[in-house]
Design an enzyme around this catalytic site. Structure first.
Site, short mmCIF file in Angstrom:
data_model
loop_
_atom_site.label_atom_id
_atom_site.label_comp_id
_atom_site.label_asym_id
_atom_site.label_seq_id
_atom_site.Cartn_x
_atom_site.Cartn_y
_atom_site.Cartn_z
N LYS A 118 0.84 -1.21 0.00
CA LYS A 118 0.00 0.00 0.00
C LYS A 118 0.87 1.25 0.00
O LYS A 118 0.49 2.29 -0.57
CB LYS A 118 -0.94 0.00 1.20
CG LYS A 118 -1.84 -1.23 1.29
CD LYS A 118 -2.49 -1.58 -0.04
CE LYS A 118 -3.11 -2.96 -0.04
NZ LYS A 118 -2.17 -4.07 -0.18
N TYR A 175 -5.69 -10.20 -7.22
CA TYR A 175 -5.53 -8.87 -6.62
C TYR A 175 -4.07 -8.48 -6.40
O TYR A 175 -3.70 -7.32 -6.58
CB TYR A 175 -6.35 -8.77 -5.33
CG TYR A 175 -5.76 -9.50 -4.14
CD1 TYR A 175 -4.96 -8.85 -3.22
CD2 TYR A 175 -6.05 -10.85 -3.91
CE1 TYR A 175 -4.44 -9.50 -2.13
CE2 TYR A 175 -5.54 -11.51 -2.83
CZ TYR A 175 -4.73 -10.84 -1.93
OH TYR A 175 -4.20 -11.50 -0.85
N GLY A 209 -1.05 -16.79 -6.47
CA GLY A 209 -1.70 -17.16 -5.22
C GLY A 209 -0.71 -17.42 -4.10
O GLY A 209 0.51 -17.34 -4.27
N HIS A 212 -22.83 15.26 3.47
CA HIS A 212 -22.68 15.78 2.11
C HIS A 212 -21.61 16.87 2.11
O HIS A 212 -21.57 17.69 3.02
CB HIS A 212 -24.00 16.37 1.63
CG HIS A 212 -23.92 17.03 0.28
ND1 HIS A 212 -23.89 16.31 -0.89
CD2 HIS A 212 -23.84 18.35 -0.07
CE1 HIS A 212 -23.82 17.15 -1.91
NE2 HIS A 212 -23.78 18.39 -1.44
#
Length: 464
Positions: free
Chosen positions: A52, A186, A271, A443
């Site tokens: 990340k 991913y 994997g 909002h």
């Protein structure tokens, strides 16, 4: 060395093991934890956190390149950027170092004894550990196996030299000019996207007919569009057959056609597999599920007094699943009544845009015989997404048609990983469409898409 005895022994200090040990220590359980590598396990050291960090650095660099090219609609221009990947990796390593030191501090605070070395079972209550000081024997009433997982290696492409796993990819000091990624799950797409943004020419090879096969096509479509924009080449329905020569890899398509791809580095991401070798599991009698250790809903193995948590128990191989299991096992050992509920485990793919999925997709619900109604709200109708210049994606809510109980939530969009907690909480609390639709969302935020998706499923959407 003097023999150690304890109530609880945890083997592995990854996100499952160290969390289990810390929680046990908090509950007053005499606990020892053994780790062969660095505290924090693969996730902290060579997986979740460093990847990340690299993704963030790649995003920043891409943004700078975009501004320097005069393509911004914001009236902002910048000088042409340069990249020193070695400095990027040093920054990443600094973050990892802070977190690993934090794990050690947490274990110490919880009064957990930390033993560095590789553990090996002698019997169901005893392990020996090869430490720098010599052989250490540890006897425990309860043992938790939390040894994690390791990258799967292809027989035709063994790791070494130009062929690397995600571990080596996250330690590169230079950006490869030509990178071939084998596997479009991913991990492959996250790292492939990052290196494409950093300037590599990236080709992704996938044996199946499409990328990210664990996600439905609707969620994947915005990611495919973005990969095309970044110039990433995707080859599906093809298998890698090995190195063609020193700087190329051979592939064969499903129709039998062969070709080669030039590559400075070949990143294999097909994997991960449970790490069950090298721990003396043959000395004890555990039921297995393939390579994974079989456990029940309390993470108990087939042997009394032995638990297993995290990746070593198989899919889904997620750090947060391992941590949750670790807390549960510690509390079980302390005498509490617990069981593991897998309903609300969020999955996040940190591609560009990000994918979030919790619970059932419409297809999975249909396969389970559940009649559902679905509400989708596109981010192109969301004001906050517009101001961020990222309108690609949507939020989708899946609910039972009869009583509107939410059974799944999915989303794809920039920075939507942060909404995973709200999605998981909705499922965990048994929310219905009306609950989400009636909850006041701030909002302007992208989270309004969650509310509007529920409203749309009810036939009451305002902004679409």
């Amino acid at each position: 060395m003097k023999e150690i005895t304890c109530r609880l022994l945890v083997i592995g200090a990854g996100p499952g093991g160290y969390v289990c040990a810390v929680r046990a220590g908090q509950l007053g359980i005499d606990t020892v934890i053994v780790e062969a590598g660095r505290p924090g396990g693969a996730c902290l050291n060579v997986g979740c956190i460093p990847s990340k960090a690299l993704i963030h650095a790649a995003d920043e660099y891409t943004r700078a390149v975009h501004l320097s090219a005069g393509k911004s609609r914001l009236g902002i221009t910048a000088a042409k950027p340069s990249l020193e990947l070695a400095k990027t990796m040093a920054w990443k390593d600094g973050i990892v170092g802070r977190l690993t030191n934090g794990v050690v501090a947490l274990l110490k605070k919880a009064q957990v004894k930390y033993v560095q070395g590789r553990a090996r079972f002698l019997d169901g209550k005893t392990v020996e550990v090869d430490t720098e000081m010599g052989r250490q024997v540890i006897r425990a009433e309860v043992i938790v196996i939390a040894t994690g997982s390791t990258p799967v290696e292809l027989a035709d492409l063994p790791f070494g030299g130009r062929v690397i796993s995600s571990t080596e990819a996250l330690a590169l000091k230079e950006v490869p000019k030509k990178l071939v990624v084998v596997g479009a799950g991913y991990i492959g797409l996250e790292l492939g996207t990052a290196f494409a943004k950093l300037g590599a020419s990236v080709t992704i090879v996938e044996a199946l007919s499409r990328i990210l096969p664990l996600y439905d096509a609707e969620l994947v479509r915005p990611v495919e569009k973005r990969l095309d924009t970044l110039g990433v080449r995707i080859i599906t329905g093809a298998r890698v057959k090995g190195l063609a020569k020193a700087d190329a890899v051979a592939i064969t398509s499903t129709d039998g056609k062969s070709s080669t791809l030039a590559a400075d580095k070949i990143l294999v991401t097909v994997g991960r597999k449970p790490m069950t070798d090298g721990f003396g599991l043959d000395a004890i009698d555990l039921d297995m599920d393939g390579r994974a250790i079989r456990v029940d809903d309390k993470c108990r193995t087939s042997m009394r007094g032995i638990y297993a948590i995290g990746d070593v128990t198989g899919e889904p191989m997620l750090a947060h699943r391992a941590s949750a299991q670790g807390v549960m096992v510690a509390e079980l050992v302390a005498g509490e009544k617990r069981a593991f509920d897998r309903v609300a485990i969020p999955g996040v793919c940190f591609t560009d845009p990000e994918i979030v999925s919790v619970g059932l997709s419409p297809e999975a619900a249909k396969a389970a015989g559940i009649d559902v109604k679905t509400g989708i709200f596109p981010l192109s109708a969301n004001g906050r997404a517009m101001t961020l210049e990222r309108e690609d994606g949507f939020v989708r809510v899946v609910a039972r048609a009869d009583n509107h109980l939410v059974v799944g939530i999915q989303a794809v969009g920039a920075n939507l990983s942060e909404m995973s907690a709200a999605f998981a909480l909705a499922l965990e609390m048994g929310a219905r469409l009306e609950d989400i639709a009636a909850t006041v969302h701030a909002h302007p935020t992208q989270s309004e898409g969650f509310m509007e998706a529920a409203q749309r499923a009810l036939g009451a959407a305002i902004h679409i």
